[in-house]
Design a protein around this motif. Structure first.
Motif, PDB file in Angstrom:
ATOM      1  N   THR A 367       0.812  -1.227   0.000  1.00  0.00           N
ATOM      2  CA  THR A 367       0.000   0.000   0.000  1.00  0.00           C
ATOM      3  C   THR A 367       0.845   1.278   0.000  1.00  0.00           C
ATOM      4  N   PRO A 368       1.843   1.403   0.898  1.00  0.00           N
ATOM      5  CA  PRO A 368       2.633   2.654   0.856  1.00  0.00           C
ATOM      6  C   PRO A 368       3.411   2.811  -0.457  1.00  0.00           C
ATOM      7  N   LYS A 371       1.024   3.941  -3.246  1.00  0.00           N
ATOM      8  CA  LYS A 371       0.641   5.347  -3.127  1.00  0.00           C
ATOM      9  C   LYS A 371       1.586   6.232  -3.947  1.00  0.00           C
ATOM     10  N   GLU A 372       2.867   5.979  -3.799  1.00  0.00           N
ATOM     11  CA  GLU A 372       3.875   6.756  -4.540  1.00  0.00           C
ATOM     12  C   GLU A 372       3.729   6.524  -6.042  1.00  0.00           C
ATOM     13  N   ALA A 375       0.833   8.435  -7.350  1.00  0.00           N
ATOM     14  CA  ALA A 375       1.135   9.878  -7.395  1.00  0.00           C
ATOM     15  C   ALA A 375       2.022  10.229  -8.586  1.00  0.00           C
ATOM     16  N   ASN A 398      -5.150   1.157  -6.692  1.00  0.00           N
ATOM     17  CA  ASN A 398      -5.946   1.541  -5.526  1.00  0.00           C
ATOM     18  C   ASN A 398      -6.499   0.341  -4.777  1.00  0.00           C
TER      19      ASN A 398
END
Ligand SMILES: [Zn+2]
Ligand SMILES: [Zn+2]
Length: 886
Positions: A367-368, A371-372, A375, A398
């Motif tokens: 998940t982390p 996220k990057e 982005a 997602n």
């Protein structure tokens, strides 16, 4: 300066071998670690060492080669980083099959000997795919070739694993995985193939423990009931509201399990109550987490029932199912069976039914990282092309689940984790430890598992450049410029490279990702050996040469659409190659004895064809550069094809022939020769990324000034070549000539027959133009006489065509016997009318329509339509003859 005579025909095989060796010898594919030139880098999607070149590889590598050659010619320090993937399960399978022929299994050899055997296999056969890529013309920097299991890349793998572990992003946990009982390994969700199969839905009665009746559950896998730890209903289901919290007795096993409520349960499915087996179903496993349910594994690694299955212990899952169903029926628990089709997950390698299993596995907490990666695409640091794929990327990122990275096979990067037998400490280390840092014990056991193959390929964009060392190559080429890959590995690979690149390098792995479609047959169907519609790239290269094959691939690669291929299409582009070859032979013949071809290339003769072809060349350069920059391969291929075949060969060469042969504009011949040479040369340069071998062959024999076309500069536009008025004038002229040629064709005028034409041009400007260009019209339309005047009456005995405000009168008297032609057409039409009548009678005959097979009727209908079309062509022609005033 090369000025050899070209043989009559282009021989692709000789040329391909010769020039590929020459390019290698001269290190033209090599990029510099440090350079003044701007960098441009592509990393190859590493083919499996077990790979054999298929159409997917051919497409993928052709597109990369086009771009890298284009960039190299544009003056970039262009790196195409090649290599292969160790392909864990695939390679292990191949070697296991080899062993099986000797009557051995990998267990007979043991881990170490088996791995040795795989390395042996790799050194013997692993280079096959690389040699096949070379036959395609791939200009990879082979001096840098890497392998996902080589020393440097293995070091990178350990480095990343340990870093992830230290950051708390790698963990070991009980998890339900897709287990292949044949391959003995966990495989990722993406590697499971689903097939719909006809099966049943079994309805089973579970009695309440308090004797107050029973609850019916429906299942497609009755044998898994042995591991049930709950029955679940939807909390909003009125039928069961008062049952929640009660207990039922699991039949056959006689264990008490609770009735729980969970939103996940669909009220419409079966009775609305479902059995929950956390050890055999991912959704049930998740539910067990939410409700703190016990997890009871009932199968071993071979998908055989274990001791938890009581009397069924030792049975395989299919036998167990039969026995469970029989016992349920005998004991009165089976309420009903309904036929039911459902999706069964199969192992992508061996097609064995997947058995979801709970076991200890290593995971990356994604998940982390995701996220990057999301982005970076939102901010535009990486572009996905075509952009329609962005939505799919976001959607998947997602909803991403933790990545199970452990595999229970032997061939791969062994997980760098050791367990101390002395004190139980878990040691995670970049280097092999020799003793426990806690208790000093030397009895350490390394984790048996290896990493998912995609773990090492996720590091590919930086590991191949030397990371974790801080190499010059890494500084120069990371982030890489472009990744070209099939959309089918967007998640397997692209998404993971994004995550790992951002995590380790703090920067995206590539600026652009171009996703191409899959290669299908000309009808759009998937290619497969069993359907007999697959095309073998090597066979195509043998038959038509690599260039015709490459050009076809590019010509049919439109963004967001399937690439539809057929052998005929490839053969078609072989004609294009002949055309280029012949045009070159023609040009070189005319240049013979002329020494000033390289002088004053900026100046032309000022004649319309020269002005026009320069303007067109300029526009073509501009368009092709833009199309390649935007990865519009089909547009670029179509553009160069149109320019070379139609504009250069069909028009320009014909227009200048009288000058070349000294019949007209005597003083301009040398200037025309210079333009001719310049346009040929630049056309070859434009063609080079698509057709590297042919263009090098011509370049070396006819053009070159001491070096290879592949490092010559890609053509640039020249402002003084722009000439809108020449383009306009020429397009009018082409229209007039085409019109006269069409009339000649329709009216059956033999090509050798010279004819008379009058042009009525009421517009004085146009009239002046026609007068200026009259020689071109006379020559290209093969005219005896051409009269150009103002507004004129239509004369007798002509066929008329209209171009802009002009009317073109083609005199047919003495050329065509009009009344005889009319007679002939009349007869032909009468004959056809009879045939039409016959078919239409048949088609209105009720008896025929009722008795004939549908395909016979269809055939008649097609016949009717064909006759109608032919008839209307004759009718139109007849009308044209009618219009001719006699
Ligand atoms: Zn399998
Ligand atoms: Zn210890």
């Amino acid at each position: 300066m090369g000025n050899e005579e070209l043989s009559k025909n282009y021989e692709p095989h000789q040329a391909e071998e010769r020039w590929y060796a020459y390019w290698l010898e001269n290190h033209f594919f090599h990029a510099e670690d440090k350079s003044e030139k701007p960098p441009f880098a592509i990393v190859i999607p590493p083919p499996n060492v077990t790979g054999i070149l298929h159409m997917g590889h051919a497409l993928n590598n052709t597109l990369q080669d086009i771009i890298i050659r284009y960039k190299r010619m544009q003056g970039f320090n262009a790196l195409w980083m090649p290599g292969t993937d160790h392909a864990g399960i695939a390679t292990q399978n191949v070697v296991e099959q080899e062993l099986a022929k000797e009557g051995l299994s990998r267990h007979d050899l043991g881990r170490e000997k088996f791995i040795e055997r795989v390395w042996e296999w790799r050194s013997k056969y692993g280079g096959a795919i690389i040699n096949q890529l070379k036959r395609l013309g791939s200009s990879c920097d082979w001096e840098r070739e890497r392998f996902t299991m080589d020393e440097g890349l293995s070091k990178a793998v350990r480095e990343v694993f340990v870093k992830l572990y230290d950051d708390g992003l790698v963990y070991q946990g009980d998890y339900i995985v897709n287990w292949c009982p044949r391959c003995h390994t966990a495989i990722s969700d993406l590697e499971v193939e689903y097939h719909q199969e006809a099966s049943n839905l079994w309805n089973i009665r579970y009695p309440y423990a308090d004797g107050s009746g029973d609850i019916i559950v429906a299942t497609t896998r009755p044998e898994t009931m042995l591991g049930d730890t709950a029955v679940a209903v939807n909390p909003n289901d009125d039928r069961y509201r008062d049952k929640i919290g009660k207990e039922v007795i699991l039949p056959l096993v006689n264990r008490k399990i609770p009735v729980i409520a969970d939103d996940y349960v669909t009220m419409e499915f079966g009775s609305g109550a479902v059995k929950i087996t956390p050890s055999s179903d991912p959704n049930d496993f998740a539910m067990a987490g939410r409700h703190n349910l016990e997890i009871i594994p009932i199968m071993d690694g071979n998908a055989m029932i274990n001791a938890n299955g009581g009397p069924y212990c030792g049975q395989d899952r299919y036998t167990c199912r039969e026995n469970v169903v029989r016992d349920l029926e005998e004991q009165g628990y089976l309420v009903g069976i309904e036929p039911y089709a459902h999706n069964i997950g199969k192992c992508y390698r061996c097609k064995t039914d997947i058995e979801p299993t709970v076991s200890k596995q290593w995971f990356v907490k994604v998940t982390p990282l995701a996220k990057e990666a999301i982005a970076a695409v939102v901010k535009g640091n990486t572009r996905i092309i075509p952009s329609t794929w962005e939505a799919t990327y976001f959607e998947w990122m997602n909803n991403i689940r933790d990545w199970c990275i452990s595999r229970q096979i032997w061939w791969g990067h062994r997980i760098p984790v050791w367990y101390c037998d002395g004190c139980g400490k878990v040691i995670v280390s970049k280097t092999d430890p020799d003793r426990c840092p806690e208790c000093n014990s030397t009895t350490l056991r390394q984790d048996e598992d290896v990493l998912d193959t995609w773990f090492s390929s996720a590091l590919w964009p930086f590991s191949t450049l030397g990371w974790p060392e801080e190499t010059d190559a890494l500084k120069t080429f990371y982030p890489t410029s472009l990744l070209v890959t099939g959309f089918d590995i967007l998640f397997f690979w692209v998404a993971r490279m994004m995550m790992m690149g951002l995590y380790n390098m703090k920067n995206v792995p590539f600026r652009d990702v171009y996703l191409h479609a899959l290669v299908r047959d000309e009808k759009g169907e998937k290619m497969s050996k069993s359907k007999g519609n697959s095309i073998d790239p090597l066979q195509m290269i043998d038959k038509y040469g690599a260039d015709a094959f490459r050009f076809t691939l590019a010509a049919f690669t439109a963004q967001g659409r399937d690439v539809r291929m057929s052998e005929e299409r490839i053969e078609g582009y072989k004609f294009f190659i002949n055309k280029i070859w012949n045009a070159t032979r023609f040009t070189m013949m005319n240049l013979e004895g002329f020494s000033g071809r390289d002088e004053k290339p900026g100046e032309g003769s000022g004649l319309l064809p020269d002005r026009w072809i320069r303007a067109r060349l300029n526009r073509t350069i501009e368009e092709i550069s833009q199309q390649l920059d935007e990865y519009r391969f089909n547009d670029a291929a179509a553009g160069i094809y149109q320019f070379v075949w139609h504009e250069f060969c069909d028009w320009y060469l014909e227009l200048i022939k009288p000058v070349l042969y000294g019949k007209e504009e005597e003083g301009k011949k040398e200037d025309v020769l210079r333009t001719l040479y310049m346009v040929l040369k630049q056309s070859l340069q434009l063609l080079h990324p698509f057709m590297p071998f042919l263009t090098e062959e011509i370049w070396q024999k006819c053009i070159h000034d001491g070096t290879s076309i592949m490092i010559s500069p890609f053509p640039k536009t020249v402002a003084s070549y722009q000439d809108l008025s020449a383009e306009k004038e020429m397009s009018l002229l082409m229209e007039v000539i085409t019109k006269i040629r069409n009339i000649r064709g329709e009216m059956n005028v033999p090509p050798s027959k010279k004819i008379t034409v009058t042009i009525s041009a009421p517009d004085p400007g146009m009239k002046a133009l026609m007068n200026r260009d009259r020689n071109y019209i006379v020559n290209l339309a093969n005219l005896e006489q051409l009269t150009i005047g103002g507004d004129m009456e239509e004369p007798k005995g002509v066929a008329t065509g209209v171009v802009a405000s002009m009317r073109i009168f083609v005199f047919l008297e003495g050329v065509v016997d009009i009344s005889a032609e009319k007679e002939r057409l009349k007869k032909e039409m009468a004959k056809m009318e009879k045939e039409l009548k016959m078919v239409s009678n048949k088609l209105s005959n009720q008896d025929f329509l009722q008795k004939a097979a549908p395909q016979i009727i269809e055939k008649e209908e097609l016949k009717y339509k064909g006759l109608r079309d032919k008839f209307s062509i004759l009718e139109n022609l007849y009308k044209k003859f009618e219009e001719i005033k006699e």
